[in-house]
Scaffold this active site. Structure first.
Site: not given
Length: 270
Positions: A92, A159, A194, A196
């Site tokens: 993760n 990403y 979250t 992020m």
């Protein structure tokens, strides 16, 4: 279907916050001993202590950088010595692009750090854990993917590259593990609230989030062996319905990265 009662040992990276923290708690609540791995020792210990207090489960905090081979090997050794062999590995941990800019404007070091955190991290953890799974002929690996790995992301190129590469790692694992009772999965968690995702400009103002409990349910179903037919393939929480995918067997290259042919006779199609 009732929540599966689980046993064995789970190793979750990036476990001190966000999705990793939710997974640690959810798996511990279902009966697994959970080892959490993250870089920040103090925050990780606090998170794992909190999970143990809430669930009554066994937890272990192991501070390590997932991109450091020696640290990863030492972390897995410690988990094995204190809890036993890992039955479920959840990759993760990973960074996000620092700014929404085109590739040529990105900071080269930060861009590469993002890719490394996801790909080298998953590689090193899998390298350290999978051989022991094979020896016992039992284990599940979950790589936390993303829908952003399925299409070009001009503003989050690192990403996107990392998550696309992670899908290839999953498929490579699944192919090499064929015939064993060790399976590997791509699981995109959706857009979970979250720190992020809150930091990403593209999600500013968003009010509808994927409940983290749904992510836990999918990972628990994988750990219980309920989604084995999806090994080497992509699942998306918040879009896929768990009861549907439990009872569906994908065929051919369904939910795998492939070129789409330009038409009949395309020489690179296949």
């Amino acid at each position: 279907m009732a929540e599966p009662a689980l046993s064995g040992v789970a190793l979750v990276t990036g476990a001190s916050s966000g999705i990793g923290r939710h997974l640690a708690e959810g798996l511990a609540a279902r009966g697994m001993a959970v080892a959490g791995l993250a870089r920040g020792e103090e925050r990780l210990h606090a998170a794992m202590d909190d999970v143990a207090s809430i669930t009554g489960g066994r937890t272990l905090a192991v501070a390590a950088d997932v991109t450091d081979r020696a640290a990863v090997d030492a972390a897995v050794t410690r988990v094995t010595e204190e809890f036993g062999n890992v039955d479920l590995l959840v990759n993760n941990a990973g960074l996000i692009d620092a700014a929404e800019v085109p590739l040529w404007e990105a900071d080269p070091e930060q861009w590469w750090d993002v890719v490394t955190s996801h790909l080298r991290g998953a590689f090193l953890l899998s390298r350290a854990v999978v051989p022991w799974m094979l020896l016992r002929n039992r284990g599940r690996i979950v790589n936390l993917g993303s829908g952003q790995g399925l299409a070009a992301q001009p503003e989050y190129s690192a990403y996107a590259v990392a998550k696309t590469g992670l899908m290839r790692i999953t498929e490579a694992l699944a192919g090499a593990l064929e015939g064993s009772d060790v399976r590997a999965f791509d699981l995109a968690p959706g857009v979970v609230d979250t720190p992020m995702t809150r930091s990403m400009a593209k999600w500013r103002g968003r009010t509808e989030w994927t409940p983290p409990e749904q992510v836990v349910e999918f990972v628990a179903a994988i750990a219980a062996g309920e989604l084995d037919q999806w090994s080497g393939r992509f699942l998306r929480v918040g879009v896929d319905e768990l009861d549907v995918v439990r009872n569906r067997t994908p065929e051919g290259a369904a939910r795998q990265l492939r070129l789409r042919p330009y038409g009949d006779g395309d020489p690179v199609a296949g």
